[in-house]
Design a protein around this motif. Structure first.
Motif, PDB file in Angstrom:
ATOM      1  N   LEU A 102      25.580   3.238   3.611  1.00 45.16           N
ATOM      2  CA  LEU A 102      26.214   2.238   4.469  1.00 45.16           C
ATOM      3  C   LEU A 102      26.863   2.828   5.722  1.00 45.16           C
ATOM      4  O   LEU A 102      27.678   3.743   5.648  1.00 45.16           O
ATOM      5  CB  LEU A 102      27.269   1.471   3.673  1.00 45.16           C
ATOM      6  CG  LEU A 102      28.070   0.413   4.445  1.00 45.16           C
ATOM      7  CD1 LEU A 102      27.157  -0.712   4.932  1.00 45.16           C
ATOM      8  CD2 LEU A 102      29.190  -0.143   3.564  1.00 45.16           C
TER       9      LEU A 102
ATOM     10  N   LEU B 191      24.964  -1.903   8.709  1.00 40.88           N
ATOM     11  CA  LEU B 191      25.276  -3.308   8.433  1.00 40.88           C
ATOM     12  C   LEU B 191      26.223  -3.750   9.541  1.00 40.88           C
ATOM     13  O   LEU B 191      27.332  -3.221   9.666  1.00 40.88           O
ATOM     14  CB  LEU B 191      25.929  -3.465   7.063  1.00 40.88           C
ATOM     15  CG  LEU B 191      26.332  -4.897   6.674  1.00 40.88           C
ATOM     16  CD1 LEU B 191      25.131  -5.835   6.655  1.00 40.88           C
ATOM     17  CD2 LEU B 191      27.035  -4.911   5.308  1.00 40.88           C
TER      18      LEU B 191
ATOM     19  N   TYR C 141      17.937  -4.485   1.062  1.00 44.44           N
ATOM     20  CA  TYR C 141      18.039  -3.016   1.080  1.00 44.44           C
ATOM     21  C   TYR C 141      17.013  -2.398   0.134  1.00 44.44           C
ATOM     22  O   TYR C 141      16.336  -1.408   0.484  1.00 44.44           O
ATOM     23  CB  TYR C 141      19.465  -2.616   0.696  1.00 44.44           C
ATOM     24  CG  TYR C 141      19.651  -1.160   0.359  1.00 44.44           C
ATOM     25  CD1 TYR C 141      19.609  -0.184   1.343  1.00 44.44           C
ATOM     26  CD2 TYR C 141      19.888  -0.764  -0.961  1.00 44.44           C
ATOM     27  CE1 TYR C 141      19.794   1.158   1.020  1.00 44.44           C
ATOM     28  CE2 TYR C 141      20.064   0.571  -1.281  1.00 44.44           C
ATOM     29  CZ  TYR C 141      20.025   1.528  -0.287  1.00 44.44           C
ATOM     30  OH  TYR C 141      20.205   2.857  -0.612  1.00 44.44           O
TER      31      TYR C 141
ATOM     32  N   ILE D  51      21.903  -9.124   0.713  1.00 45.26           N
ATOM     33  CA  ILE D  51      21.829  -7.852   1.432  1.00 45.26           C
ATOM     34  C   ILE D  51      21.269  -6.757   0.527  1.00 45.26           C
ATOM     35  O   ILE D  51      20.388  -5.974   0.936  1.00 45.26           O
ATOM     36  CB  ILE D  51      23.235  -7.452   1.945  1.00 45.26           C
ATOM     37  CG1 ILE D  51      23.713  -8.436   3.015  1.00 45.26           C
ATOM     38  CG2 ILE D  51      23.230  -6.020   2.483  1.00 45.26           C
ATOM     39  CD1 ILE D  51      25.186  -8.273   3.368  1.00 45.26           C
TER      40      ILE D  51
END
Length: 360
Positions: free
Chosen positions: A112, A84, A73, A69
């Motif tokens: 996030l 997410l 990113y 991940i």
């Protein structure tokens, strides 16, 4: 009075009133009935549950996914806001392990926006405890993902969506249904043949008696999801067991306490799943405008992300757990366990090069 009836009683009543139901309808009721569905009421995971998933086998699984991940990113030029989303996040174990790693990437924690697609109140409570520090939001409609770039995780999600089965008899296809025979639930076939063109050319050479198993719900869900991801930018990562290519055969299974049971015996009390058709999933994502990367087996995928190195480091730091760690590593990667049957699909925005996948 209906509050005292079991899900099996309610299904039997519906069959008596309306006739046999399709297998897809039966599975949908068993798994997601608002009050009695399997995924609405209990924690099905772990040794005390009915099955165990990869994140519960070893923390290293989630950790390498977290590195995956973070890498994506960075490839996306570190957007100021990143959604997410995990579909069916279980106890929150995968994300807890993944975010412990991903948040080390500069800017990731601030960007996030964590969203969890979940309806089970028991599991939501566990997710809240494990992931509360990341300010998660629970959604029941994937339309609620917002407008930011998005990375989607789907670990053993698509296998639990309802399937349809068609049986070839006298060169014609008939849909499998669930009805009552002498008062007991049983499988049968619709009396009306289904148009062969709608079954799909992949089954054109099927012989009489063979089964065409079609995960229409999974294909529709993937298509909807991909159409949401495409304009926002990002990727979908799906890990599950199934077939690389569409093929005849029936794979419906029911599990209770880690053992196979009759799928018609106790509706709502056992997990019902079927193998994922990855070719069909990939086609749905591609039609929505995403790039579908070559499918890879789970063992090879995890190895390419450094699972062996992370496992060795963890074993060196915890020598008293070395045996258990070796067992977990083998279970995740060995060809005769999860390594080959489980496969990994990635559909992403054009131009992204997700780790672990060859160029499309």
């Amino acid at each position: 009075m209906s509050e005292t009836l079991s899900l099996g009683d309610l299904i039997d009543m519906q069959i008596r009133q309306s006739g046999p139901m399709s297998l897809a309808t039966y599975m949908g009721l068993c798994l997601t009935h608002p009050t009695r569905g399997y995924y609405r009421k209990t924690d099905p995971l772990g040794t005390k549950g009915d099955f165990i998933t990869a994140p519960e086998i070893s923390q290293t699984f989630g950790e390498v996914i977290g590195a995956w991940i973070a890498d994506l990113y960075i490839q996306m030029d570190r957007p100021k806001r990143l959604t997410l989303l995990e579909l069916g996040p279980g106890r929150g174990t995968l994300l807890a392990d993944a975010l412990r790693v991903a948040t080390r990437a500069s800017g990731f924690a601030a960007a996030l926006d964590l969203k969890l697609f979940e309806t089970n109140p028991v599991l939501i409570a566990m997710q809240r405890e494990k992931l509360g520090n990341y300010n998660p939001h629970w959604i029941e409609d994937i339309e609620a993902i917002g407008g930011a770039p998005v990375i989607v995780l789907a670990n053993e999600f698509f296998d639990a969506l309802p399937i349809r089965q068609f049986v070839k008899r006298n060169s014609k296809w008939y849909e499998r249904s669930v009805g009552l025979a002498e008062g007991k639930r049983s499988f049968g076939l619709s009396p009306t043949p289904y148009e062969e063109a709608l079954i799909g050319e992949e089954f054109a050479s099927a012989q009489n008696g063979e089964v065409a198993e079609i995960g229409l719900a999974a294909q529709q869900f993937m298509g909807h999801l991909a159409r949401l991801v495409a304009p926002r930018g990002g990727a979908i990562l799906a890990l599950d067991y199934g077939h690389a290519r569409t093929q005849p055969g029936e794979t419906l299974q029911a599990l209770s306490r880690h053992a196979p049971v009759d799928p018609l015996d106790q509706p709502g009390a056992a997990d019902l799943t079927a193998h994922v058709d990855f070719q069909a999933l990939g086609r749905a994502a591609r039609m929505a405008g995403l790039t579908v990367h070559p499918l890879v087996e789970q063992g090879a995928f995890l190895s390419s992300l450094g699972l062996a190195e992370r496992h060795a480091a963890l074993a060196a730091a915890n020598p008293h757990k070395a045996g258990a760690l070796d067992t977990a590593f083998d279970r995740l990667t060995a060809a005769d366990q999860m390594g080959a049957l489980f496969k990994v699909l990635c559909a992403s925005s054009p131009g992204l090069r997700p780790a672990g996948f060859a160029a499309p």
